[in-house]
Design an enzyme around this catalytic site. Structure first.
Site, PDB file in Angstrom:
ATOM      1  N   SER A 165     -22.053  33.622  15.380  1.00  8.07           N
ATOM      2  CA  SER A 165     -21.343  33.314  16.618  1.00  8.07           C
ATOM      3  C   SER A 165     -21.538  34.468  17.586  1.00  8.07           C
ATOM      4  O   SER A 165     -21.726  35.624  17.174  1.00  8.07           O
ATOM      5  CB  SER A 165     -19.842  33.127  16.351  1.00  8.07           C
ATOM      6  N   TYR A 182     -12.174  35.685  12.245  1.00  5.76           N
ATOM      7  CA  TYR A 182     -13.392  34.963  12.610  1.00  5.76           C
ATOM      8  C   TYR A 182     -14.453  35.925  13.125  1.00  5.76           C
ATOM      9  O   TYR A 182     -15.606  35.876  12.707  1.00  5.76           O
ATOM     10  CB  TYR A 182     -13.047  33.922  13.673  1.00  5.76           C
TER      11      TYR A 182
END
Length: 275
Positions: A165, A182
């Site tokens: 990401s 995350y």
């Protein structure tokens, strides 16, 4: 350029036909295993790999999402099967890889796409939620890479694509959004990509990552209204990623079109990381 390339054999220069663009993107007879493949970006990348010639094993945690995704690819005429699997469970991971080989005879390409998140300020993040995110996003990718490598190494061929990401490359999520677990998991996945690429290159295993920016998915749906102003002011293309814009990147990294690329992270973010 005359469409040939040269190769030296025992001091003798031989000319061989250069591969065409169609050749280097061709994935006929390859088998791809895609985790988190039942919806969103995982399903899209699986479809792209199938369109390029792959047989595909979709792996997902929930049967109710997995079965329709498998049926859809089969309706489109692609060889596809599914395996229910919790990517944090080593036994289930091994079983999913073995099931792939049982159906298709071998496995060549792994897409580590399964991922979750938990929103909480770092100072308030529950430890169990931190562990859950790291176990799924990072340890799960390691377990599948490890299980597939046990087949890739003997066959001296393998391609691993880790879906990281943009959040793994930079801090500072849009104001009011807190995703420390995350961010840490995706940063770790990028580092793992480099390490596995370096260690397994001698076995003709290439390992690369894709770092998407903001795409409309189940994961981003709850925050899309809040991040839209951020995207419009910070992303040069002034929009989120669109359906179909991950397919080509996945096929590129899985195919011989990227034959001299390993250990790299391709950012797909509309230019957001460039400013």
């Amino acid at each position: 350029m005359d469409g040939t390339s040269s190769k030296q054999n025992n001091g003798i220069l031989n000319f061989v036909p250069m591969k065409t663009l169609r050749d280097v993107f061709d994935l006929d007879n390859r088998v791809a295993l895609v985790t988190g493949g039942s919806r969103g970006l995982g399903e899209e990348m699986a479809e792209g790999l199938a369109e390029a010639g792959c047989s595909v094993m979709l792996v997902a945690r929930r049967e109710q999402w997995l079965t329709p995704a498998v049926k859809q690819l089969k309706r489109m005429g692609f060889p596809c099967e599914g395996a229910v699997c919790d990517v944090t469970d080593p036994d289930q991971v091994t079983a999913a890889v073995e099931k792939t080989i049982e159906y298709f005879g071998h496995v060549d390409i792994l897409v580590n796409n399964a991922g979750i998140s938990w929103a909480a300020a770092a100072e308030d993040m529950p430890l169990d939620k931190w562990n859950e995110v790291l176990d799924t996003n990072l340890t799960g990718a390691f377990l599948f890479s490890q299980a597939c490598a046990k087949h890739f190494i003997p066959q001296q061929f393998g391609r691993i694509i880790n879906v990281a990401s943009l959040a793994g490359l930079r801090g500072g999520m849009p104001e009011g959004l807190h995703y420390a677990g995350y961010v840490a998991s995706k940063g770790g996945l990028i580092a793992l990509t480099k390490e596995l690429a370096a260690k397994w290159a001698e076995h003709n295993i290439r390992v690369n990552a894709i770092a998407p920016g903001f795409f409309p998915t189940r994961l981003t749906e709850p925050i899309m209204d809040r991040i839209t102003p951020y995207i419009q002011s910070h992303v040069p293309m002034r929009r989120t990623g669109q359906q179909g814009e991950m397919k080509g990147v996945a096929v590129f990294l899985a195919s011989e079109a990227s034959g001299y690329i390993t250990g790299q992270t391709i950012v797909v973010d509309g230019g957001g990381s460039a400013v």
